[in-house]
Design a protein around this motif. Sequence first.
Motif, PDB file in Angstrom:
ATOM      1  N   PHE A   1       2.152   1.793  -3.370  1.00 48.47           N
ATOM      2  CA  PHE A   1       0.900   2.291  -4.336  1.00 48.47           C
ATOM      3  C   PHE A   1       0.514   3.576  -3.639  1.00 48.47           C
ATOM      4  O   PHE A   1       0.961   4.650  -4.832  1.00 48.47           O
ATOM      5  CB  PHE A   1      -0.856   1.415  -3.626  1.00 48.47           C
ATOM      6  CG  PHE A   1      -1.118   2.039  -4.630  1.00 48.47           C
ATOM      7  CD1 PHE A   1      -1.821   1.709  -6.281  1.00 48.47           C
ATOM      8  CD2 PHE A   1      -2.213   2.647  -4.340  1.00 48.47           C
ATOM      9  CE1 PHE A   1      -2.398   2.158  -7.038  1.00 48.47           C
ATOM     10  CE2 PHE A   1      -3.180   2.879  -4.273  1.00 48.47           C
ATOM     11  CZ  PHE A   1      -3.770   3.085  -6.235  1.00 48.47           C
TER      12      PHE A   1
ATOM     13  N   ILE B   1      -6.930   5.378 -11.077  1.00 47.47           N
ATOM     14  CA  ILE B   1      -6.376   4.280 -10.667  1.00 47.47           C
ATOM     15  C   ILE B   1      -6.961   3.755  -9.061  1.00 47.47           C
ATOM     16  O   ILE B   1      -6.400   2.909  -8.639  1.00 47.47           O
ATOM     17  CB  ILE B   1      -4.812   3.864 -10.448  1.00 47.47           C
ATOM     18  CG1 ILE B   1      -4.496   3.425 -12.222  1.00 47.47           C
ATOM     19  CG2 ILE B   1      -3.945   3.393 -10.421  1.00 47.47           C
ATOM     20  CD1 ILE B   1      -2.682   4.785 -13.324  1.00 47.47           C
TER      21      ILE B   1
ATOM     22  N   ASP C   1       0.597  -0.813   0.427  1.00 49.81           N
ATOM     23  CA  ASP C   1      -0.228  -0.500   0.022  1.00 49.81           C
ATOM     24  C   ASP C   1       0.861   1.631  -0.313  1.00 49.81           C
ATOM     25  O   ASP C   1       0.485   2.201  -0.790  1.00 49.81           O
ATOM     26  CB  ASP C   1      -0.991   0.177   0.787  1.00 49.81           C
ATOM     27  CG  ASP C   1      -2.484  -1.393   0.833  1.00 49.81           C
ATOM     28  OD1 ASP C   1      -2.396  -1.243  -0.004  1.00 49.81           O
ATOM     29  OD2 ASP C   1      -2.581  -1.399   2.262  1.00 49.81           O
TER      30      ASP C   1
ATOM     31  N   GLN D   1     -10.011   2.298  -8.665  1.00 49.18           N
ATOM     32  CA  GLN D   1      -9.558   0.800  -9.283  1.00 49.18           C
ATOM     33  C   GLN D   1      -9.726   0.040  -7.911  1.00 49.18           C
ATOM     34  O   GLN D   1      -9.819  -1.384  -8.293  1.00 49.18           O
ATOM     35  CB  GLN D   1      -9.252   0.528 -11.056  1.00 49.18           C
ATOM     36  CG  GLN D   1      -9.455  -0.615 -11.296  1.00 49.18           C
ATOM     37  CD  GLN D   1      -9.497  -0.762 -12.681  1.00 49.18           C
ATOM     38  OE1 GLN D   1      -8.070  -0.309 -12.927  1.00 49.18           O
ATOM     39  NE2 GLN D   1      -9.580  -1.381 -13.585  1.00 49.18           N
ATOM     40  N   ASN D   2      -8.354   0.501  -7.767  1.00 50.68           N
ATOM     41  CA  ASN D   2      -7.911   0.314  -7.103  1.00 50.68           C
ATOM     42  C   ASN D   2      -8.210  -0.292  -5.654  1.00 50.68           C
ATOM     43  O   ASN D   2      -8.036  -0.857  -4.387  1.00 50.68           O
ATOM     44  CB  ASN D   2      -5.728   0.312  -6.770  1.00 50.68           C
ATOM     45  CG  ASN D   2      -5.083  -0.314  -5.938  1.00 50.68           C
ATOM     46  OD1 ASN D   2      -4.370  -1.946  -6.429  1.00 50.68           O
ATOM     47  ND2 ASN D   2      -4.361  -0.287  -5.120  1.00 50.68           N
ATOM     48  N   GLU D   3      -8.463   1.089  -4.391  1.00 50.72           N
ATOM     49  CA  GLU D   3      -9.292   1.096  -3.136  1.00 50.72           C
ATOM     50  C   GLU D   3     -10.308   1.207  -3.664  1.00 50.72           C
ATOM     51  O   GLU D   3     -11.202   1.335  -2.143  1.00 50.72           O
ATOM     52  CB  GLU D   3      -7.830   2.448  -3.005  1.00 50.72           C
ATOM     53  CG  GLU D   3      -5.758   2.399  -2.836  1.00 50.72           C
ATOM     54  CD  GLU D   3      -6.414   1.359  -2.120  1.00 50.72           C
ATOM     55  OE1 GLU D   3      -6.781   0.973  -0.805  1.00 50.72           O
ATOM     56  OE2 GLU D   3      -4.932   0.875  -2.099  1.00 50.72           O
TER      57      GLU D   3
END
Length: 112
Positions: free
Chosen positions: A6, A59, A3, A62-64
């Motif tokens: 990221f 992004i 994380d 979409q990821n979190e």
Amino acid sequence: MVDCLFSLGLGLMLFVGFALLALTQFVHRRATGTAELPPRRATQVRLVAILLLVLALVIAVQNEGGGFGFLLWAGLMSFTACGVALILGYRPYLLAPVARTLEKDLIRQTRL
């Protein structure tokens, strides 16, 4: 750990986007010691910068997920915008290589 990496990558993407937006303005280019960009090139750079900012949002969401992804994006946006402003205010020469890269791309385009 993942994380953190990221968030760091997302922050770097946002930082580059804000740096590109800032370096299209004459005042900031003068501070970095580089020449002004022609209007067409400045528009191209601004479009790339906006694309980076929107891509970072996509992004992050979409990821979190929708809630935290947007919150992370907004927080990193304010953090990186302050970072670009502080660098331009106190050490603008740190962004000079990026500004010179924008000019080099322009020279390559005019030769073709």
